[in-house]
Design an enzyme around this catalytic site. Structure first.
Site, mmCIF file in Angstrom:
data_model
loop_
_atom_site.group_PDB
_atom_site.id
_atom_site.type_symbol
_atom_site.label_atom_id
_atom_site.label_comp_id
_atom_site.label_asym_id
_atom_site.label_seq_id
_atom_site.Cartn_x
_atom_site.Cartn_y
_atom_site.Cartn_z
ATOM 1 N N SER A 11 0.790 -1.233 0.000
ATOM 2 C CA SER A 11 0.000 0.000 0.000
ATOM 3 C C SER A 11 0.819 1.279 0.000
ATOM 4 C CB SER A 11 -0.965 0.013 1.186
ATOM 5 O OG SER A 11 -2.046 -0.846 0.920
ATOM 6 N N PHE A 28 -12.838 -13.748 -2.046
ATOM 7 C CA PHE A 28 -11.548 -13.235 -2.506
ATOM 8 C C PHE A 28 -10.431 -13.704 -1.572
ATOM 9 C CE2 PHE A 28 -8.160 -10.167 -3.103
ATOM 10 C CZ PHE A 28 -8.151 -9.971 -4.471
ATOM 11 N N TYR A 77 -10.507 2.171 5.981
ATOM 12 C CA TYR A 77 -9.466 1.899 4.994
ATOM 13 C C TYR A 77 -9.974 0.882 3.980
ATOM 14 C CZ TYR A 77 -4.651 1.164 3.381
ATOM 15 O OH TYR A 77 -3.498 1.102 2.639
ATOM 16 N N ASN A 117 -9.131 -0.777 0.082
ATOM 17 C CA ASN A 117 -8.307 -0.889 -1.118
ATOM 18 C C ASN A 117 -9.074 -0.539 -2.383
ATOM 19 O OD1 ASN A 117 -5.632 -1.781 -0.190
ATOM 20 N ND2 ASN A 117 -6.781 -3.500 0.654
ATOM 21 N N GLY A 175 2.853 -0.816 4.041
ATOM 22 C CA GLY A 175 2.299 -1.646 2.985
ATOM 23 C C GLY A 175 2.476 -3.114 3.258
#
Length: 379
Positions: free
Chosen positions: A87, A151, A193, A195, A337
């Site tokens: 990230s 996922f 948060y 993605n 990240g």
């Protein structure tokens, strides 16, 4: 501050301790970074296979390594290792969008629907109510596709990962996964948060410029700053040399084997976390950013305008940029990240004069906060 496993499946606990593999580099002889070195060695003792770190301050550059880059051969980590930065990619993407705003090509107050009609809709999601700014500071409420159970099973747990590690996933496919779920909250009313926010941001960059987010990052940041170790791999599954192996448990608990997950198609991370770099390049990038060499003053001020992360007491989030307050009162700016087998942090002080970037080549253990405290607070 703990490493946010934004694209890893689950955290677990330690490997058996790995001995330090050889001496640190020549610069690692002074006392200024003793606490940092001790924190890095402690991470290896806790089970991280290996660590590489580079700091730059008024006294010059300092690098150190600990542990191994390959648990089969005991090859040590290198100060020049390239690694997946997860990230940390978000700061590069946010910088490009802010550059486009500075050029008058878009506004952060534009609605997503203006740029991507029909992309963010379904189950209560509505791109006509979400601004580009809300994408960048995670106040959009858009569900994170990496939280989707299917996922996770397919790409983060062992059985699924080894069947699907080479899958190519498009941004539209990733956003469509998020759209199967309800939003976390109404746009602008809270922080979460996600993605998906940065997958959408990457799509906006392509719509506004006619080029992929990766092409724009290369043209606007990598090439001007001469970041020779930094790349946007797209669908390329390997990490350029020099590099170490990356390791994960690929499990929901602390037990079980350790897997080599170095090779994977990073399209499932995309503009949310797909980039590769090394510690020296990351220091150069954040230093240039904070010193105003990538953004005009107005856009840098926007980037540093933060919102509260309700899950932490010491981190505030700007536009692809974290403001971290350490125990000694020092503030550092940067990002963390996480992606399969790789946990990274890159930060700098507000004046860009004291930077640190480091990487753990395991994603289930290790105290990143202790490394930051060691470097900036001496403890």
């Amino acid at each position: 501050m703990t490493v946010r496993m934004t694209l890893a499946a689950a955290t677990a606990v330690a490997l058996s301790a790995v001995a330090l593999a050889g001496p640190a580099v020549a610069a690692d002889k002074g006392s200024d970074h003793d606490a940092t070195r001790k924190a890095i060695e402690a991470a290896v003792d806790a089970g991280v296979p290996g660590v590489t770190a580079t700091a730059k301050d008024g006294h010059g550059s300092w690098s150190t390594t600990a542990g191994v880059g390959n648990i089969k051969t005991d090859q040590p980590r290198s100060e020049h290792d390239r690694y997946r930065v997860g990230s940390i990619t978000k700061t590069f993407v946010a910088t490009v969008l802010l550059q486009l705003e500075a050029e008058g090509r878009l506004s952060l107050d534009d609605r997503v629907e203006r740029w991507l009609p029909g992309v963010v809709e379904g189950n209560g999601h509505d791109g006509a109510r979400i601004t580009l700014r809300q994408l960048l500071n995670h106040t959009s409420g858009i569900y994170s596709y990496t939280s989707d159970d299917d996922f996770v099973r397919k790409y983060f747990l062992a059985d699924g990962f080894f069947k699907h590690r080479y899958d190519t996933l498009t941004p539209r496919q990733l956003v469509s996964i998020a759209m199967r779920h309800k939003p976390e909250f109404a746009p602008g009313t809270s922080y979460s948060y996600s993605n998906t926010n940065y997958i959408v941001a990457g799509m906006v960059i392509e719509k506004a410029t006619g080029r992929s987010y990766g092409d724009e990052v290369r043209r606007r940041i990598i090439e001007p700053l001469r970041l020779a170790a930094t790349s946007v791999p797209g669908t390329r599954a390997t990490v350029p040399q020099p590099s170490s192996r990356a390791y994960s448990k690929l499990a929901e608990d602390a037990t079980g084997p350790t897997y080599d997950v170095t090779v994977l198609n990073p399209s499932g991370a995309g503009a949310a976390g797909g980039m590769i770099s090394d510690s020296a390049d990351l220091n150069r990038f954040y230093r240039a950013l904070m010193q105003g060499r990538l953004l005009p003053a107005e856009q840098l001020k926007e980037m540093k305008t933060t919102v509260t992360d309700p899950d932490t007491n010491d981190i505030r989030y700007g536009l692809g940029l974290m403001d971290v307050e350490l125990s000694c009162g020092v503030h550092v700016w940067g990002h963390e990240g996480g992606i399969h087998g790789s946990s990274s942090v890159a930060v700098t002080t507000a004046d860009g004069r004291h930077s640190l970037a480091f990487n753990f080549n395991g994603d289930w253990t290790g105290d990143a906060a202790a490394v930051l405290e060691g470097e900036y607070c001496g403890k």
